[in-house]
Design an enzyme around this catalytic site. Structure first.
Site, PDB file in Angstrom:
ATOM      1  N   LYS A 234      -3.967  -1.838  14.242  1.00 16.72           N
ATOM      2  CA  LYS A 234      -3.135  -0.883  14.972  1.00 16.72           C
ATOM      3  C   LYS A 234      -3.627  -0.726  16.416  1.00 16.72           C
ATOM      4  O   LYS A 234      -4.822  -0.629  16.667  1.00 16.72           O
ATOM      5  CB  LYS A 234      -3.137   0.455  14.245  1.00 16.72           C
ATOM      6  CG  LYS A 234      -2.263   0.398  12.993  1.00 16.72           C
ATOM      7  CD  LYS A 234      -2.067   1.760  12.369  1.00 16.72           C
ATOM      8  CE  LYS A 234      -3.194   2.101  11.456  1.00 16.72           C
ATOM      9  NZ  LYS A 234      -3.173   1.368  10.181  1.00 16.72           N
TER      10      LYS A 234
ATOM     11  N   LYS B 167      -5.819  10.607   0.738  1.00 13.54           N
ATOM     12  CA  LYS B 167      -5.822   9.267   1.340  1.00 13.54           C
ATOM     13  C   LYS B 167      -7.062   8.547   0.805  1.00 13.54           C
ATOM     14  O   LYS B 167      -8.181   8.939   1.095  1.00 13.54           O
ATOM     15  CB  LYS B 167      -5.871   9.415   2.866  1.00 13.54           C
ATOM     16  CG  LYS B 167      -5.970   8.114   3.637  1.00 13.54           C
ATOM     17  CD  LYS B 167      -5.987   8.394   5.146  1.00 13.54           C
ATOM     18  CE  LYS B 167      -6.490   7.205   5.933  1.00 13.54           C
ATOM     19  NZ  LYS B 167      -6.674   7.506   7.364  1.00 13.54           N
TER      20      LYS B 167
ATOM     21  N   SER C 169     -13.081   1.702  10.390  1.00 11.20           N
ATOM     22  CA  SER C 169     -12.384   1.742   9.108  1.00 11.20           C
ATOM     23  C   SER C 169     -13.085   0.906   8.042  1.00 11.20           C
ATOM     24  O   SER C 169     -13.559  -0.208   8.308  1.00 11.20           O
ATOM     25  CB  SER C 169     -10.954   1.235   9.276  1.00 11.20           C
ATOM     26  OG  SER C 169     -10.292   1.230   8.033  1.00 11.20           O
ATOM     27  N   ALA C 170     -13.081   1.439   6.834  1.00  9.28           N
ATOM     28  CA  ALA C 170     -13.618   0.698   5.676  1.00  9.28           C
ATOM     29  C   ALA C 170     -12.771  -0.530   5.361  1.00  9.28           C
ATOM     30  O   ALA C 170     -13.202  -1.393   4.589  1.00  9.28           O
ATOM     31  CB  ALA C 170     -13.682   1.620   4.457  1.00  9.28           C
ATOM     32  N   ASP C 171     -11.586  -0.626   5.977  1.00 13.68           N
ATOM     33  CA  ASP C 171     -10.751  -1.819   5.762  1.00 13.68           C
ATOM     34  C   ASP C 171     -11.494  -3.095   6.158  1.00 13.68           C
ATOM     35  O   ASP C 171     -11.311  -4.145   5.533  1.00 13.68           O
ATOM     36  CB  ASP C 171      -9.457  -1.740   6.598  1.00 13.68           C
ATOM     37  CG  ASP C 171      -8.519  -0.633   6.154  1.00 13.68           C
ATOM     38  OD1 ASP C 171      -8.758  -0.012   5.105  1.00 13.68           O
ATOM     39  OD2 ASP C 171      -7.533  -0.385   6.889  1.00 13.68           O
TER      40      ASP C 171
ATOM     41  N   ASP D 112     -16.687   5.753  14.105  1.00 13.54           N
ATOM     42  CA  ASP D 112     -15.488   5.670  13.273  1.00 13.54           C
ATOM     43  C   ASP D 112     -14.988   4.228  13.213  1.00 13.54           C
ATOM     44  O   ASP D 112     -14.315   3.744  14.125  1.00 13.54           O
ATOM     45  CB  ASP D 112     -14.405   6.606  13.820  1.00 13.54           C
ATOM     46  CG  ASP D 112     -13.216   6.722  12.872  1.00 13.54           C
ATOM     47  OD1 ASP D 112     -13.140   5.942  11.899  1.00 13.54           O
ATOM     48  OD2 ASP D 112     -12.366   7.602  13.111  1.00 13.54           O
TER      49      ASP D 112
ATOM     50  N   GLU E 209       0.830  -1.212   0.000  1.00 15.15           N
ATOM     51  CA  GLU E 209       0.000   0.000   0.000  1.00 15.15           C
ATOM     52  C   GLU E 209       0.863   1.261   0.000  1.00 15.15           C
ATOM     53  O   GLU E 209       2.078   1.202   0.211  1.00 15.15           O
ATOM     54  CB  GLU E 209      -0.922   0.005   1.216  1.00 15.15           C
ATOM     55  CG  GLU E 209      -0.165   0.037   2.538  1.00 15.15           C
ATOM     56  CD  GLU E 209      -0.950   0.721   3.631  1.00 15.15           C
ATOM     57  OE1 GLU E 209      -1.359   1.879   3.431  1.00 15.15           O
ATOM     58  OE2 GLU E 209      -1.126   0.112   4.694  1.00 15.15           O
TER      59      GLU E 209
ATOM     60  N   VAL F 187      -5.528   0.296   3.056  1.00 11.99           N
ATOM     61  CA  VAL F 187      -5.698  -1.156   2.945  1.00 11.99           C
ATOM     62  C   VAL F 187      -6.891  -1.475   2.043  1.00 11.99           C
ATOM     63  O   VAL F 187      -6.796  -2.292   1.126  1.00 11.99           O
ATOM     64  CB  VAL F 187      -5.861  -1.791   4.343  1.00 11.99           C
ATOM     65  CG1 VAL F 187      -6.326  -3.243   4.235  1.00 11.99           C
ATOM     66  CG2 VAL F 187      -4.545  -1.707   5.109  1.00 11.99           C
TER      67      VAL F 187
HETATM   68  N1  PSU Z   1      -0.284   0.369   8.549  1.00  8.74           N
HETATM   69  C1  PSU Z   1       0.710   1.139   9.036  1.00  8.74           C
HETATM   70  N2  PSU Z   1       0.579   2.504   8.901  1.00  8.74           N
HETATM   71  C2  PSU Z   1      -0.505   3.086   8.264  1.00  8.74           C
HETATM   72  C3  PSU Z   1      -1.549   2.253   7.759  1.00  8.74           C
HETATM   73  C4  PSU Z   1      -1.384   0.900   7.916  1.00  8.74           C
HETATM   74  O1  PSU Z   1       1.688   0.637   9.599  1.00  8.74           O
HETATM   75  O2  PSU Z   1      -0.557   4.309   8.157  1.00  8.74           O
HETATM   76  C5  PSU Z   1      -2.760   2.882   7.068  1.00  8.74           C
HETATM   77  C6  PSU Z   1      -3.436   1.869   6.142  1.00  8.74           C
HETATM   78  O3  PSU Z   1      -3.463   2.440   4.845  1.00  8.74           O
HETATM   79  C7  PSU Z   1      -4.837   1.717   6.704  1.00  8.74           C
HETATM   80  C8  PSU Z   1      -5.062   3.078   7.271  1.00  8.74           C
HETATM   81  O4  PSU Z   1      -5.764   1.343   5.720  1.00  8.74           O
HETATM   82  O5  PSU Z   1      -3.810   3.328   7.937  1.00  8.74           O
HETATM   83  C9  PSU Z   1      -6.264   3.105   8.205  1.00  8.74           C
HETATM   84  O6  PSU Z   1      -6.855   4.361   8.144  1.00  8.74           O
HETATM   85  P1  PSU Z   1      -8.316   4.620   8.777  1.00  8.74           P
HETATM   86  O7  PSU Z   1      -8.160   4.310  10.232  1.00  8.74           O
HETATM   87  O8  PSU Z   1      -8.613   6.084   8.512  1.00  8.74           O
HETATM   88  O9  PSU Z   1      -9.258   3.696   8.065  1.00  8.74           O
HETATM   89 MN    MN Z   2     -11.809   6.236  10.132  1.00 14.69          MN
END
Ligand code: PSU
Ligand code: MN
Length: 301
Positions: free
Chosen positions: A158, A85, A139-141, A137, A24, A105
C-alpha cells in the site's frame, strides 16, 4: 490440526482437486466501508469463479476457522461491529476464546496453508510504515511471506507505506517480489513507481512454477506478485501524494498507532479523494483475483 470449517463450494473443490484462491477478510471489515465492502467481496468471489477457480474467503467466526464463507456469513461479517483484526500474533487467541476476527494477509496465508491452498489474492500487503525508524511499525505480513509457502497477489504494498524500505526488508527476508508484466513495481493505487522490480514475469504458468521450485528446493516461504492496477482505474502517484501526506499528518496528530494505523489511513484517503481511492482499490483487487485464479489453475495442472 484444528478443525476447519469449509464452505460447501470449497469442500467440493477440495474433493475434485479444483483450483482454489484464498481471499482475506480484513479488507472487508477494516479496509472498506459498508456496503461497498460486501459488494466488493461478492464481486471478487465472482471474478475468481469466472476465471475458472473457486474462491475461499477466510475469517474466524465465533471461534471457528472458516475457509470459504457462505453468502450469509460474508454479509454478516461485512456489517458486524468490533470485529478483531487478526494477524499471526492474535489468531490462535481468537480461536481459543470463541472470538470473531477478520484475517490480514499474514493470518490468511497461515489459514490457506493449513487448508492446502497455495494462492491468495489481496489488495496490497502491509509493510514498513513511514517513520518506522522510530515507531518500529513493520507489518507482520513481511515475516509471513518469508515463512509460509503461499503466493500472494497484490498491487504491491500500500502506497501509504515507505515503499523502498518495504522492498528492502522483503529482499533481506528472501522473499521473491515479482512484478507482473512490467519492469517497475506498482504502487497500489498507481500502476507504476520509480522502483525497479527485482523480478518480472509475464505468465501465470511461470509464477506457479517458481513457487513450486522454491518449495521443492526446501526454501521456506511464499512470493509476492506485484500486479499493477489497470491503467484506466489508477490514480497517478502525484495526485495522491498530498492526500497521503495529509492523512499521515492527521494520524500523527491524533496519536493513531499499531493496528489502527492502516484502517485509519485508508478511511481518511477515501474521504479526502471523495471515494476515488475506493474505486481504485476495488479495481485493483478484482484484477488481482483474476491473476490469482490463473496461477491457481496453473498450479493445479
Ligand atoms: N489490502 C487492501 N486493504 C486492506 C488490506 C490489504 O486493499 O485493508 C489489509 C490486509 O489485511 C493487510 C493489512 O494485511 O491491511 C495490513 O495491516 P497492517 O499494516 O496493520 O499490518
Ligand atoms: Mn502495523
Amino acid at each position: 490440526m484444528i478443525p476447519i470449517q469449509y464452505s460447501a463450494e470449497v469442500t467440493q473443490a477440495r474433493d475434485a482437486g479444483a483450483p482454489i484462491v484464498a481471499l482475506e477478510s480484513t479488507i472487508i471489515t477494516h479496509g472498506m466501508p459498508f456496503p461497498q465492502n460486501v459488494e466488493t467481496a461478492q464481486q471478487v468471489e465472482a471474478d475468481v469463479r469466472d476465471a475458472g477457480a473457486v474462491p475461499a474467503t477466510i475469517a474466524v467466526l465465533a471461534g471457528a476457522l472458516h475457509v470459504g464463507l457462505e453468502p450469509n456469513q460474508l454479509d454478516t461479517l461485512g456489517q458486524a461491529q468490533n470485529v478483531a483484526k487478526l494477524s499471526r500474533a492474535d489468531m490462535a487467541a481468537c480461536i481459543a476464546t470463541g472470538g470473531t476476527g477478520a484475517t490480514t494477509v499474514a493470518a490468511t496465508m497461515i489459514a490457506a496453508h493449513l487448508a492446502g491452498i497455495h494462492v491468495f489474492a489481496t489488495g496490497g500487503i502491509g509493510g514498513v510504515h513511514r517513520g518506522a525508524e522510530t515507531s518500529f511499525d513493520i507489518s507482520a505480513d513481511l515475516q509471513e511471506l518469508a515463512q509460509t509457502p503461499v503466493t500472494v497477489v497484490g498491487a504491491g504494498a500500500k502506497a501509504i507505506l515507505d515503499l523502498p524500505k518495504t522492498f528492502e526488508v522483503l529482499e533481506t527476508l528472501g522473499v521473491p517480489v515479482i512484478a507482473y508484466g512490467q519492469d517497475v513495481l506498482p504502487a497500489f493505487w498507481s500502476a507504476t513507481s520509480d522502483l525497479p522490480a527485482p523480478l518480472r514475469m509475464d505468465h501465470a504458468t511461470d509464477i506457479a512454477k517458481a513457487q513450486q521450485v522454491r518449495t521443492a528446493m526446501g526454501l521456506r516461504g511464499g512470493q509476492l506478485i506485484a500486479n499493477p492496477i489497470p491503467k484506466d482505474a489508477e490514480i497517478p502517484a502525484e495526485a495522491l501524494k498530498p492526500v497521503i501526506d495529509q492523512a499521515l499528518q492527521e494520524a500523527e496528530t491524533q496519536g493513531i498507532s499499531a493496528k489502527a494505523v492502516t484502517p485509519f489511513l485508508l478511511g481518511r484517503i477515501f474521504e479526502l479523494t471523495d471515494g476515488r481511492s475506493l474505486a481504485a482499490n476495488i479495481a485493483l483487487i478484482r484484477n488481482n483475483a483474476r491473476l490469482a485464479a490463473q496461477i491457481a489453475i496453473a498450479m493445479a495442472n
